[in-house]
Design a protein around this motif. Structure first.
Motif, PDB file in Angstrom:
ATOM      1  N   ARG A 147      -4.656   0.799  16.605  1.00 18.66           N
ATOM      2  CA  ARG A 147      -3.796   1.681  17.383  1.00 18.66           C
ATOM      3  C   ARG A 147      -2.741   2.355  16.166  1.00 18.66           C
ATOM      4  NH1 ARG A 147      -6.159   4.434  21.550  1.00 18.66           N
ATOM      5  NH2 ARG A 147      -7.139   3.151  23.190  1.00 18.66           N
ATOM      6  N   SER A 148      -2.328   1.022  16.255  1.00 21.49           N
ATOM      7  CA  SER A 148      -1.113   0.819  15.051  1.00 21.49           C
ATOM      8  C   SER A 148      -1.647   1.543  13.597  1.00 21.49           C
ATOM      9  CB  SER A 148      -0.082  -0.234  15.405  1.00 21.49           C
ATOM     10  OG  SER A 148      -1.212  -0.816  15.018  1.00 21.49           O
ATOM     11  N   ALA A 149      -2.610   0.966  12.870  1.00 19.38           N
ATOM     12  CA  ALA A 149      -3.205   1.090  12.209  1.00 19.38           C
ATOM     13  C   ALA A 149      -3.803   2.148  12.040  1.00 19.38           C
ATOM     14  CB  ALA A 149      -3.908  -0.132  11.290  1.00 19.38           C
ATOM     15  N   ARG A 150      -4.438   3.143  12.941  1.00 20.27           N
ATOM     16  CA  ARG A 150      -5.503   4.065  12.238  1.00 20.27           C
ATOM     17  C   ARG A 150      -4.524   5.291  12.017  1.00 20.27           C
ATOM     18  NH1 ARG A 150      -7.509   8.143  17.148  1.00 20.27           N
ATOM     19  NH2 ARG A 150      -8.080   9.386  15.839  1.00 20.27           N
ATOM     20  N   PRO A 151      -3.678   5.449  12.232  1.00 21.90           N
ATOM     21  CA  PRO A 151      -3.255   6.296  10.997  1.00 21.90           C
ATOM     22  C   PRO A 151      -2.926   6.346   9.341  1.00 21.90           C
ATOM     23  CG  PRO A 151      -1.797   6.415  12.860  1.00 21.90           C
ATOM     24  CD  PRO A 151      -2.450   4.847  13.512  1.00 21.90           C
ATOM     25  N   LEU A 152      -2.617   5.182   9.509  1.00 15.17           N
ATOM     26  CA  LEU A 152      -2.904   4.074   7.414  1.00 15.17           C
ATOM     27  C   LEU A 152      -3.441   4.355   7.171  1.00 15.17           C
ATOM     28  CD1 LEU A 152      -0.040   3.351   6.200  1.00 15.17           C
ATOM     29  CD2 LEU A 152      -0.976   1.207   6.296  1.00 15.17           C
ATOM     30  N   ILE A 153      -5.000   4.135   7.958  1.00 14.71           N
ATOM     31  CA  ILE A 153      -6.053   4.455   7.450  1.00 14.71           C
ATOM     32  C   ILE A 153      -7.060   6.349   7.648  1.00 14.71           C
ATOM     33  CG2 ILE A 153      -8.504   3.789   7.915  1.00 14.71           C
ATOM     34  CD1 ILE A 153      -6.806   0.700   6.706  1.00 14.71           C
ATOM     35  N   GLY A 154      -6.378   6.046   8.645  1.00 17.39           N
ATOM     36  CA  GLY A 154      -7.103   8.174   8.114  1.00 17.39           C
ATOM     37  C   GLY A 154      -5.841   8.767   7.426  1.00 17.39           C
ATOM     38  N   ALA A 155      -4.879   8.387   6.841  1.00 17.23           N
ATOM     39  CA  ALA A 155      -4.266   8.766   5.865  1.00 17.23           C
ATOM     40  C   ALA A 155      -4.067   8.835   4.247  1.00 17.23           C
ATOM     41  CB  ALA A 155      -2.430   8.340   5.709  1.00 17.23           C
ATOM     42  N   ARG A 156      -4.616   7.093   4.351  1.00 22.84           N
ATOM     43  CA  ARG A 156      -5.312   6.609   3.088  1.00 22.84           C
ATOM     44  C   ARG A 156      -6.076   6.047   2.887  1.00 22.84           C
ATOM     45  NH1 ARG A 156       0.496   2.442   2.233  1.00 22.84           N
ATOM     46  NH2 ARG A 156       2.251   4.197   3.111  1.00 22.84           N
ATOM     47  N   GLY A 157      -7.529   5.882   3.866  1.00 23.81           N
ATOM     48  CA  GLY A 157      -8.716   5.346   3.271  1.00 23.81           C
ATOM     49  C   GLY A 157      -8.653   3.412   4.080  1.00 23.81           C
ATOM     50  N   PHE A 158      -9.756   3.354   3.965  1.00 21.81           N
ATOM     51  CA  PHE A 158      -9.333   2.235   4.015  1.00 21.81           C
ATOM     52  C   PHE A 158      -9.592   0.753   3.334  1.00 21.81           C
ATOM     53  CE2 PHE A 158     -13.014  -1.602   5.216  1.00 21.81           C
ATOM     54  CZ  PHE A 158     -12.476  -2.494   6.299  1.00 21.81           C
ATOM     55  N   SER A 159     -10.535   1.058   1.613  1.00 23.86           N
ATOM     56  CA  SER A 159     -10.033   0.359   0.748  1.00 23.86           C
ATOM     57  C   SER A 159      -8.271   0.251  -0.110  1.00 23.86           C
ATOM     58  CB  SER A 159     -10.900   0.315  -0.181  1.00 23.86           C
ATOM     59  OG  SER A 159     -12.323   0.393  -0.050  1.00 23.86           O
ATOM     60  N   ALA A 160      -8.034   1.872   0.198  1.00 23.92           N
ATOM     61  CA  ALA A 160      -6.469   1.265  -0.524  1.00 23.92           C
ATOM     62  C   ALA A 160      -5.317   0.910   0.500  1.00 23.92           C
ATOM     63  CB  ALA A 160      -5.947   3.067  -0.183  1.00 23.92           C
ATOM     64  N   VAL A 161      -6.185   0.628   1.854  1.00 25.52           N
ATOM     65  CA  VAL A 161      -4.699   0.339   2.745  1.00 25.52           C
ATOM     66  C   VAL A 161      -4.940  -1.728   2.662  1.00 25.52           C
ATOM     67  CG1 VAL A 161      -4.156  -0.776   5.112  1.00 25.52           C
ATOM     68  CG2 VAL A 161      -4.618   1.921   4.067  1.00 25.52           C
ATOM     69  N   GLY A 162      -3.330  -2.915   2.319  1.00 27.71           N
ATOM     70  CA  GLY A 162      -4.071  -3.950   2.275  1.00 27.71           C
ATOM     71  C   GLY A 162      -3.934  -5.013   3.706  1.00 27.71           C
ATOM     72  N   LEU A 163      -4.775  -5.714   4.100  1.00 25.35           N
ATOM     73  CA  LEU A 163      -4.084  -6.596   4.947  1.00 25.35           C
ATOM     74  C   LEU A 163      -2.641  -6.268   5.416  1.00 25.35           C
ATOM     75  CD1 LEU A 163      -5.261  -8.398   7.756  1.00 25.35           C
ATOM     76  CD2 LEU A 163      -5.272  -9.938   6.260  1.00 25.35           C
ATOM     77  N   SER A 164      -1.627  -6.486   4.503  1.00 29.29           N
ATOM     78  CA  SER A 164      -0.467  -7.079   4.228  1.00 29.29           C
ATOM     79  C   SER A 164      -0.081  -5.554   5.365  1.00 29.29           C
ATOM     80  CB  SER A 164       0.206  -6.578   3.079  1.00 29.29           C
ATOM     81  OG  SER A 164       0.465  -5.753   2.244  1.00 29.29           O
ATOM     82  N   GLN A 165      -0.012  -4.204   4.579  1.00 31.04           N
ATOM     83  CA  GLN A 165      -0.565  -2.897   5.526  1.00 31.04           C
ATOM     84  C   GLN A 165      -0.265  -3.109   6.644  1.00 31.04           C
ATOM     85  OE1 GLN A 165      -1.691  -0.262   1.793  1.00 31.04           O
ATOM     86  NE2 GLN A 165       0.439  -0.057   1.383  1.00 31.04           N
ATOM     87  N   ILE A 166      -1.556  -3.215   6.784  1.00 34.79           N
ATOM     88  CA  ILE A 166      -2.084  -3.342   8.478  1.00 34.79           C
ATOM     89  C   ILE A 166      -1.137  -4.382   9.028  1.00 34.79           C
ATOM     90  CG2 ILE A 166      -4.566  -4.108  10.021  1.00 34.79           C
ATOM     91  CD1 ILE A 166      -5.637  -2.834   7.360  1.00 34.79           C
ATOM     92  N   LEU A 167      -1.055  -5.438   8.796  1.00 37.65           N
ATOM     93  CA  LEU A 167       0.311  -6.204   9.853  1.00 37.65           C
ATOM     94  C   LEU A 167       1.354  -5.672   9.805  1.00 37.65           C
ATOM     95  CD1 LEU A 167      -0.620  -9.335   8.339  1.00 37.65           C
ATOM     96  CD2 LEU A 167      -1.438  -9.116  10.003  1.00 37.65           C
ATOM     97  N   GLU A 168       1.923  -4.979   8.602  1.00 37.44           N
ATOM     98  CA  GLU A 168       3.284  -4.415   8.957  1.00 37.44           C
ATOM     99  C   GLU A 168       3.501  -3.152  10.194  1.00 37.44           C
ATOM    100  OE1 GLU A 168       6.249  -2.167   6.188  1.00 37.44           O
ATOM    101  OE2 GLU A 168       4.807  -3.126   5.396  1.00 37.44           O
ATOM    102  N   ALA A 169       2.796  -2.168  10.085  1.00 36.31           N
ATOM    103  CA  ALA A 169       2.012  -1.684  10.585  1.00 36.31           C
ATOM    104  C   ALA A 169       2.158  -1.706  12.439  1.00 36.31           C
ATOM    105  CB  ALA A 169       1.375  -0.352  10.844  1.00 36.31           C
ATOM    106  N   ALA A 170       0.804  -2.807  12.692  1.00 34.13           N
ATOM    107  CA  ALA A 170       0.722  -3.903  13.735  1.00 34.13           C
ATOM    108  C   ALA A 170       1.952  -4.232  14.255  1.00 34.13           C
ATOM    109  CB  ALA A 170      -0.306  -4.120  13.835  1.00 34.13           C
TER     110      ALA A 170
END
Length: 198
Positions: A16-39
Protein backbone atom coordinates in the motif's frame (compact mmCIF):
# COMPACT_ATOMS: atom_id res chain seq x y z
CA UNK A 1 -2.26 -11.67 16.38
CA UNK A 2 -0.56 -14.76 14.95
CA UNK A 3 2.79 -14.63 13.15
CA UNK A 4 1.03 -15.44 9.85
CA UNK A 5 -1.44 -12.57 10.33
CA UNK A 6 1.39 -10.19 11.26
CA UNK A 7 3.36 -11.28 8.18
CA UNK A 8 0.35 -10.60 5.92
CA UNK A 9 -0.33 -7.25 7.59
CA UNK A 10 3.23 -6.00 7.07
CA UNK A 11 3.29 -7.32 3.50
CA UNK A 12 0.09 -5.42 2.68
CA UNK A 13 1.46 -2.27 4.36
CA UNK A 14 4.53 -2.42 2.08
CA UNK A 15 2.33 -2.84 -1.00
CA UNK A 16 0.00 0.00 0.00
CA UNK A 17 2.81 2.41 0.78
CA UNK A 18 4.55 1.76 -2.55
CA UNK A 19 1.44 1.68 -4.74
CA UNK A 20 1.13 5.49 -5.23
CA UNK A 21 4.78 5.58 -6.27
CA UNK A 22 4.35 2.79 -8.83
CA UNK A 23 1.04 4.31 -9.98
CA UNK A 24 2.71 7.66 -10.63
CA UNK A 25 6.03 6.54 -12.15
CA UNK A 26 5.56 3.00 -13.45
CA UNK A 27 7.13 -0.28 -12.41
CA UNK A 28 10.55 -0.10 -14.07
CA UNK A 29 11.17 3.53 -13.15
CA UNK A 30 10.86 2.84 -9.42
CA UNK A 31 13.90 1.23 -7.85
CA UNK A 32 13.98 -1.03 -4.84
CA UNK A 33 15.51 1.74 -2.73
CA UNK A 34 12.50 3.95 -3.45
CA UNK A 35 10.11 1.15 -2.48
CA UNK A 36 12.06 0.63 0.75
CA UNK A 37 11.97 4.34 1.50
CA UNK A 38 8.21 4.61 0.85
CA UNK A 39 7.57 1.59 3.08
CA UNK A 40 10.10 2.71 5.70
CA UNK A 41 11.71 -0.73 5.95
CA UNK A 42 15.30 -1.99 5.63
CA UNK A 43 16.38 -3.98 2.57
CA UNK A 44 16.57 -7.26 4.46
CA UNK A 45 12.96 -6.92 5.57
CA UNK A 46 11.80 -6.52 1.98
CA UNK A 47 13.23 -9.92 1.05
CA UNK A 48 11.49 -11.46 4.03
CA UNK A 49 8.16 -10.66 2.30
CA UNK A 50 9.08 -10.73 -1.41
CA UNK A 51 11.65 -12.90 -3.15
CA UNK A 52 12.28 -10.25 -5.83
CA UNK A 53 10.98 -6.98 -7.22
CA UNK A 54 9.02 -9.00 -9.78
CA UNK A 55 7.37 -10.98 -6.98
CA UNK A 56 6.53 -7.64 -5.35
CA UNK A 57 4.95 -6.48 -8.64
CA UNK A 58 2.88 -9.67 -8.85
CA UNK A 59 1.58 -9.18 -5.32
CA UNK A 60 0.85 -5.51 -6.02
CA UNK A 61 -1.25 -6.35 -9.08
CA UNK A 62 -3.08 -9.15 -7.28
CA UNK A 63 -3.97 -6.85 -4.40
CA UNK A 64 -5.04 -4.04 -6.73
CA UNK A 65 -7.27 -6.31 -8.83
CA UNK A 66 -8.87 -7.87 -5.75
CA UNK A 67 -9.69 -4.42 -4.34
CA UNK A 68 -10.92 -3.21 -7.74
CA UNK A 69 -13.32 -6.15 -8.03
CA UNK A 70 -14.56 -5.62 -4.47
CA UNK A 71 -15.17 -1.94 -5.19
CA UNK A 72 -16.97 -2.74 -8.45
CA UNK A 73 -19.25 -5.24 -6.74
CA UNK A 74 -20.00 -2.77 -3.93
CA UNK A 75 -20.76 -0.09 -6.52
CA UNK A 76 -23.26 -2.35 -8.28
CA UNK A 77 -24.87 -3.36 -4.96
CA UNK A 78 -25.29 0.29 -3.90
CA UNK A 79 -26.92 1.31 -7.19
CA UNK A 80 -30.64 0.60 -6.82
CA UNK A 81 -31.50 1.23 -10.45
CA UNK A 82 -31.72 -1.08 -13.41
CA UNK A 83 -28.83 -2.68 -15.30
CA UNK A 84 -28.36 0.34 -17.56
CA UNK A 85 -28.19 2.72 -14.59
CA UNK A 86 -25.60 0.48 -12.91
CA UNK A 87 -23.41 0.54 -16.01
CA UNK A 88 -23.57 4.34 -16.19
CA UNK A 89 -22.65 4.52 -12.50
CA UNK A 90 -19.60 2.36 -13.23
CA UNK A 91 -18.59 4.66 -16.10
CA UNK A 92 -19.04 7.72 -13.89
CA UNK A 93 -16.84 6.17 -11.19
CA UNK A 94 -14.17 5.35 -13.79
CA UNK A 95 -14.20 8.91 -15.11
CA UNK A 96 -14.10 10.52 -11.65
CA UNK A 97 -11.21 8.28 -10.59
CA UNK A 98 -9.05 9.36 -13.53
CA UNK A 99 -10.08 12.99 -13.84
CA UNK A 100 -10.27 13.93 -10.15
CA UNK A 101 -8.30 11.18 -8.41
CA UNK A 102 -4.75 11.47 -7.14
CA UNK A 103 -2.17 10.46 -9.74
CA UNK A 104 -0.79 7.49 -7.84
CA UNK A 105 -4.25 6.08 -7.08
CA UNK A 106 -5.43 5.76 -10.66
CA UNK A 107 -5.88 2.48 -12.50
CA UNK A 108 -2.77 0.29 -12.25
CA UNK A 109 -4.05 -1.84 -15.12
CA UNK A 110 -3.90 1.15 -17.46
CA UNK A 111 -0.62 2.37 -15.98
CA UNK A 112 1.28 -0.91 -16.05
CA UNK A 113 -0.25 -3.19 -18.70
CA UNK A 114 1.94 -2.30 -21.69
CA UNK A 115 5.06 -2.11 -19.53
CA UNK A 116 4.88 -5.26 -17.41
CA UNK A 117 3.40 -7.56 -20.05
CA UNK A 118 6.75 -7.35 -21.85
CA UNK A 119 8.73 -7.83 -18.63
CA UNK A 120 7.03 -10.69 -16.86
CA UNK A 121 4.84 -13.55 -18.07
CA UNK A 122 3.47 -14.01 -14.55
CA UNK A 123 2.47 -10.34 -14.25
CA UNK A 124 0.90 -10.49 -17.73
CA UNK A 125 -1.13 -13.54 -16.68
CA UNK A 126 -2.32 -11.78 -13.51
CA UNK A 127 -3.53 -8.85 -15.60
CA UNK A 128 -5.22 -11.15 -18.11
CA UNK A 129 -7.13 -13.03 -15.40
CA UNK A 130 -7.96 -9.81 -13.56
CA UNK A 131 -9.38 -8.01 -16.57
CA UNK A 132 -11.36 -11.14 -17.50
CA UNK A 133 -12.93 -11.03 -14.03
CA UNK A 134 -13.85 -7.37 -14.47
CA UNK A 135 -15.49 -8.14 -17.80
CA UNK A 136 -17.45 -10.99 -16.17
CA UNK A 137 -18.85 -8.53 -13.60
CA UNK A 138 -19.86 -6.14 -16.37
CA UNK A 139 -21.34 -8.98 -18.40
CA UNK A 140 -23.56 -10.00 -15.46
CA UNK A 141 -24.91 -6.46 -15.05
CA UNK A 142 -25.49 -6.03 -18.78
CA UNK A 143 -27.34 -9.36 -18.83
CA UNK A 144 -29.42 -8.10 -15.92
CA UNK A 145 -30.18 -4.94 -17.91
CA UNK A 146 -31.19 -6.95 -20.96
CA UNK A 147 -33.59 -8.94 -18.80
CA UNK A 148 -35.12 -5.89 -17.11
CA UNK A 149 -35.43 -4.10 -20.48
CA UNK A 150 -33.18 -1.15 -19.63
CA UNK A 151 -30.45 -2.37 -22.03
CA UNK A 152 -32.10 -2.81 -25.39
CA UNK A 153 -29.09 -3.95 -27.41
CA UNK A 154 -29.52 -7.63 -28.27
CA UNK A 155 -25.81 -8.34 -28.85
CA UNK A 156 -24.41 -10.88 -26.38
CA UNK A 157 -23.74 -9.47 -22.92
CA UNK A 158 -20.14 -10.69 -23.06
CA UNK A 159 -19.41 -8.87 -26.34
CA UNK A 160 -20.98 -5.68 -24.99
CA UNK A 161 -19.02 -5.93 -21.73
CA UNK A 162 -15.69 -6.63 -23.43
CA UNK A 163 -16.22 -3.87 -26.01
CA UNK A 164 -17.17 -1.36 -23.34
CA UNK A 165 -14.25 -2.23 -21.07
CA UNK A 166 -11.74 -2.06 -23.92
CA UNK A 167 -13.19 1.27 -25.05
CA UNK A 168 -12.77 2.78 -21.58
CA UNK A 169 -9.20 1.50 -21.34
CA UNK A 170 -8.50 3.24 -24.65
CA UNK A 171 -10.21 6.42 -23.48
CA UNK A 172 -8.01 6.43 -20.37
CA UNK A 173 -4.88 6.24 -22.53
CA UNK A 174 -6.19 9.04 -24.74
CA UNK A 175 -6.88 11.16 -21.66
CA UNK A 176 -3.26 10.73 -20.59
CA UNK A 177 -2.23 12.18 -23.97
CA UNK A 178 -4.78 14.98 -24.22
CA UNK A 179 -4.92 15.97 -20.53
CA UNK A 180 -8.65 16.58 -20.98
CA UNK A 181 -11.76 14.61 -20.07
CA UNK A 182 -12.97 14.72 -23.69
CA UNK A 183 -12.05 11.05 -24.39
CA UNK A 184 -14.29 10.04 -21.48
CA UNK A 185 -17.15 12.17 -22.80
CA UNK A 186 -16.81 10.34 -26.12
CA UNK A 187 -16.62 6.95 -24.36
CA UNK A 188 -19.73 7.71 -22.32
CA UNK A 189 -21.69 8.73 -25.40
CA UNK A 190 -20.52 5.60 -27.21
CA UNK A 191 -21.42 3.43 -24.20
CA UNK A 192 -24.94 4.82 -24.16
CA UNK A 193 -25.30 4.04 -27.87
CA UNK A 194 -23.74 0.62 -27.41
CA UNK A 195 -26.16 -0.42 -24.69
CA UNK A 196 -29.36 1.12 -26.01
CA UNK A 197 -30.56 0.70 -29.57
CA UNK A 198 -31.72 3.97 -31.08
Amino acid sequence: MSQTERHLQVKQAILRSARPLIGARGFSAVGLSQILEAAAIPKGSFYHYFSSKEHFGEALLEMYIEEYLQHTEALFRREEGNGYAKMLTYCQWWQETHVNGQIGNKCLIVKLAAEVCDLSERMRAILEVGTSEVIKRLEAVISEGQKDGSITQATSAFVLAATMYQMWLGATLMMKMTHTSQPFDVALSATQSLLQRS
